[in-house]
Design a protein around this motif. Structure first.
Motif, PDB file in Angstrom:
ATOM      1  N   LEU A   6       0.827  -1.198   0.000  1.00 22.93           N
ATOM      2  CA  LEU A   6       0.000   0.000   0.000  1.00 22.93           C
ATOM      3  C   LEU A   6       0.865   1.252   0.000  1.00 22.93           C
ATOM      4  CD1 LEU A   6      -2.709  -1.016   2.618  1.00 22.93           C
ATOM      5  CD2 LEU A   6      -2.883  -1.082   0.126  1.00 22.93           C
ATOM      6  N   HIS A   7       0.319   2.331  -0.504  1.00 24.19           N
ATOM      7  CA  HIS A   7       0.913   3.672  -0.485  1.00 24.19           C
ATOM      8  C   HIS A   7       2.332   3.665  -1.048  1.00 24.19           C
ATOM      9  CE1 HIS A   7      -2.686   4.670   1.640  1.00 24.19           C
ATOM     10  NE2 HIS A   7      -2.393   3.818   2.616  1.00 24.19           N
ATOM     11  N   ASP A   8       3.321   4.155  -0.287  1.00 24.18           N
ATOM     12  CA  ASP A   8       4.691   4.256  -0.799  1.00 24.18           C
ATOM     13  C   ASP A   8       5.579   3.131  -0.275  1.00 24.18           C
ATOM     14  OD1 ASP A   8       4.746   5.159   1.816  1.00 24.18           O
ATOM     15  OD2 ASP A   8       6.259   6.688   1.427  1.00 24.18           O
ATOM     16  N   ARG A   9       4.980   1.972  -0.052  1.00 21.98           N
ATOM     17  CA  ARG A   9       5.756   0.833   0.437  1.00 21.98           C
ATOM     18  C   ARG A   9       6.211  -0.044  -0.724  1.00 21.98           C
ATOM     19  NH1 ARG A   9       2.751   2.386   4.470  1.00 21.98           N
ATOM     20  NH2 ARG A   9       3.561   2.359   6.580  1.00 21.98           N
ATOM     21  N   GLY A  44       3.826  -0.232  -4.194  1.00 21.83           N
ATOM     22  CA  GLY A  44       2.506   0.339  -3.994  1.00 21.83           C
ATOM     23  C   GLY A  44       2.220   1.405  -5.039  1.00 21.83           C
ATOM     24  N   PRO A  45       0.999   1.952  -5.038  1.00 27.25           N
ATOM     25  CA  PRO A  45       0.632   2.947  -6.044  1.00 27.25           C
ATOM     26  C   PRO A  45       1.305   4.298  -5.854  1.00 27.25           C
ATOM     27  CG  PRO A  45      -1.142   2.638  -4.478  1.00 27.25           C
ATOM     28  CD  PRO A  45      -0.102   1.611  -4.164  1.00 27.25           C
ATOM     29  N   GLY A  46       1.761   4.605  -4.639  1.00 25.91           N
ATOM     30  CA  GLY A  46       2.416   5.881  -4.380  1.00 25.91           C
ATOM     31  C   GLY A  46       1.811   6.576  -3.178  1.00 25.91           C
ATOM     32  N   ALA A  47       2.437   7.661  -2.777  1.00 24.90           N
ATOM     33  CA  ALA A  47       1.972   8.434  -1.623  1.00 24.90           C
ATOM     34  C   ALA A  47       1.193   9.651  -2.128  1.00 24.90           C
ATOM     35  CB  ALA A  47       3.164   8.878  -0.783  1.00 24.90           C
ATOM     36  N   ARG A  48       0.463  10.264  -1.239  1.00 26.49           N
ATOM     37  CA  ARG A  48      -0.289  11.475  -1.585  1.00 26.49           C
ATOM     38  C   ARG A  48       0.472  12.684  -1.060  1.00 26.49           C
ATOM     39  NH1 ARG A  48      -4.643  10.442  -4.668  1.00 26.49           N
ATOM     40  NH2 ARG A  48      -5.511   8.411  -4.272  1.00 26.49           N
ATOM     41  N   ASP A  50       0.583  17.016  -0.222  1.00 29.56           N
ATOM     42  CA  ASP A  50      -0.266  17.867   0.613  1.00 29.56           C
ATOM     43  C   ASP A  50      -1.580  18.256  -0.063  1.00 29.56           C
ATOM     44  OD1 ASP A  50       1.613  17.747   2.605  1.00 29.56           O
ATOM     45  OD2 ASP A  50       2.630  19.601   1.982  1.00 29.56           O
ATOM     46  N   ALA A  51      -1.569  18.309  -1.381  1.00 32.08           N
ATOM     47  CA  ALA A  51      -2.774  18.663  -2.132  1.00 32.08           C
ATOM     48  C   ALA A  51      -3.665  17.447  -2.393  1.00 32.08           C
ATOM     49  CB  ALA A  51      -2.383  19.312  -3.454  1.00 32.08           C
ATOM     50  N   GLY A  52      -3.209  16.257  -1.988  1.00 35.30           N
ATOM     51  CA  GLY A  52      -3.988  15.045  -2.196  1.00 35.30           C
ATOM     52  C   GLY A  52      -3.714  14.357  -3.522  1.00 35.30           C
ATOM     53  N   LYS A  53      -2.757  14.870  -4.287  1.00 37.71           N
ATOM     54  CA  LYS A  53      -2.410  14.281  -5.584  1.00 37.71           C
ATOM     55  C   LYS A  53      -1.498  13.078  -5.374  1.00 37.71           C
ATOM     56  CE  LYS A  53      -0.328  15.405 -10.000  1.00 37.71           C
ATOM     57  NZ  LYS A  53       0.473  16.359 -10.760  1.00 37.71           N
ATOM     58  N   LEU A  54      -1.730  12.009  -6.136  1.00 38.02           N
ATOM     59  CA  LEU A  54      -0.934  10.796  -6.035  1.00 38.02           C
ATOM     60  C   LEU A  54       0.439  11.011  -6.674  1.00 38.02           C
ATOM     61  CD1 LEU A  54      -1.106   7.810  -5.110  1.00 38.02           C
ATOM     62  CD2 LEU A  54      -1.729   7.258  -7.455  1.00 38.02           C
ATOM     63  N   VAL A  55       1.504  10.730  -5.927  1.00 40.29           N
ATOM     64  CA  VAL A  55       2.878  10.846  -6.414  1.00 40.29           C
ATOM     65  C   VAL A  55       3.419   9.424  -6.579  1.00 40.29           C
ATOM     66  CG1 VAL A  55       5.197  11.717  -5.940  1.00 40.29           C
ATOM     67  CG2 VAL A  55       3.194  13.022  -5.197  1.00 40.29           C
ATOM     68  N   GLU A  56       3.688   9.027  -7.833  1.00 39.84           N
ATOM     69  CA  GLU A  56       4.157   7.671  -8.113  1.00 39.84           C
ATOM     70  C   GLU A  56       5.571   7.455  -7.570  1.00 39.84           C
ATOM     71  OE1 GLU A  56       3.750   6.439 -12.136  1.00 39.84           O
ATOM     72  OE2 GLU A  56       1.678   7.129 -12.273  1.00 39.84           O
ATOM     73  N   LEU A  57       5.902   6.184  -7.343  1.00 34.76           N
ATOM     74  CA  LEU A  57       7.223   5.831  -6.830  1.00 34.76           C
ATOM     75  C   LEU A  57       8.258   5.848  -7.952  1.00 34.76           C
ATOM     76  CD1 LEU A  57       6.268   2.846  -4.512  1.00 34.76           C
ATOM     77  CD2 LEU A  57       6.453   5.250  -3.942  1.00 34.76           C
ATOM     78  N   ALA A  58       9.522   6.069  -7.570  1.00 35.25           N
ATOM     79  CA  ALA A  58      10.624   6.108  -8.538  1.00 35.25           C
ATOM     80  C   ALA A  58      11.121   4.707  -8.877  1.00 35.25           C
ATOM     81  CB  ALA A  58      11.771   6.950  -7.990  1.00 35.25           C
ATOM     82  N   VAL A  59      10.809   3.715  -8.050  1.00 30.86           N
ATOM     83  CA  VAL A  59      11.254   2.341  -8.297  1.00 30.86           C
ATOM     84  C   VAL A  59      10.116   1.529  -8.897  1.00 30.86           C
ATOM     85  CG1 VAL A  59      12.997   2.361  -6.474  1.00 30.86           C
ATOM     86  CG2 VAL A  59      10.701   1.584  -5.953  1.00 30.86           C
TER      87      VAL A  59
END
Length: 104
Positions: A6-9, A44-48, A50-59
């Motif tokens: 999940l998230h940025d894991r 995971g799909p990435g972290a959010r 401050d604006a709530g926008k999804l930021v994808e992972l670099a790996v």
């Protein structure tokens, strides 16, 4: 079983170090340090932000990475020892010379 972080894991498989030194001395299991190199199994799909926008992972799955010695949580999935860690625990991606030539 299929595991999706999940998230940025990131789910990582450790890459085992050599069991012999350059001089041919065999290192016993009790004296070995845990390897700090691994292969990304799933992300995971990435972290959010401050604006709530999804930021994808670099790996991405399949990347070879370096991570901190004490990074991640050890888990056993389908009989295999793996690590779950946040992307921020990853120190960098190891690129082979063939990958570097493609990028140029």
């Amino acid at each position: 079983m299929h595991f999706r972080p999940l998230h940025d894991r990131v789910l990582v498989r450790r890459i085992e170090a050599e069991e012999k030194t350059a001089g041919g001395i065999i290192i016993p299991d009790t004296a070995k340090e845990k390897p700090m190199e691994g292969e990304v199994v799933a992300v995971g799909p990435g972290a959010r932000d401050d604006a709530g926008k999804l930021v994808e992972l670099a790996v991405t799955a399949g990347d070879r990475i370096l991570f901190g010695k004490w990074s991640g949580t050890e888990v056993r999935i389908d009989g295999e020892d793996l690590l779950i860690m946040k992307e921020s625990d990853i120190l960098g991606i190891i690129e082979t010379t063939a990958e570097l030539k493609k990028a140029a």
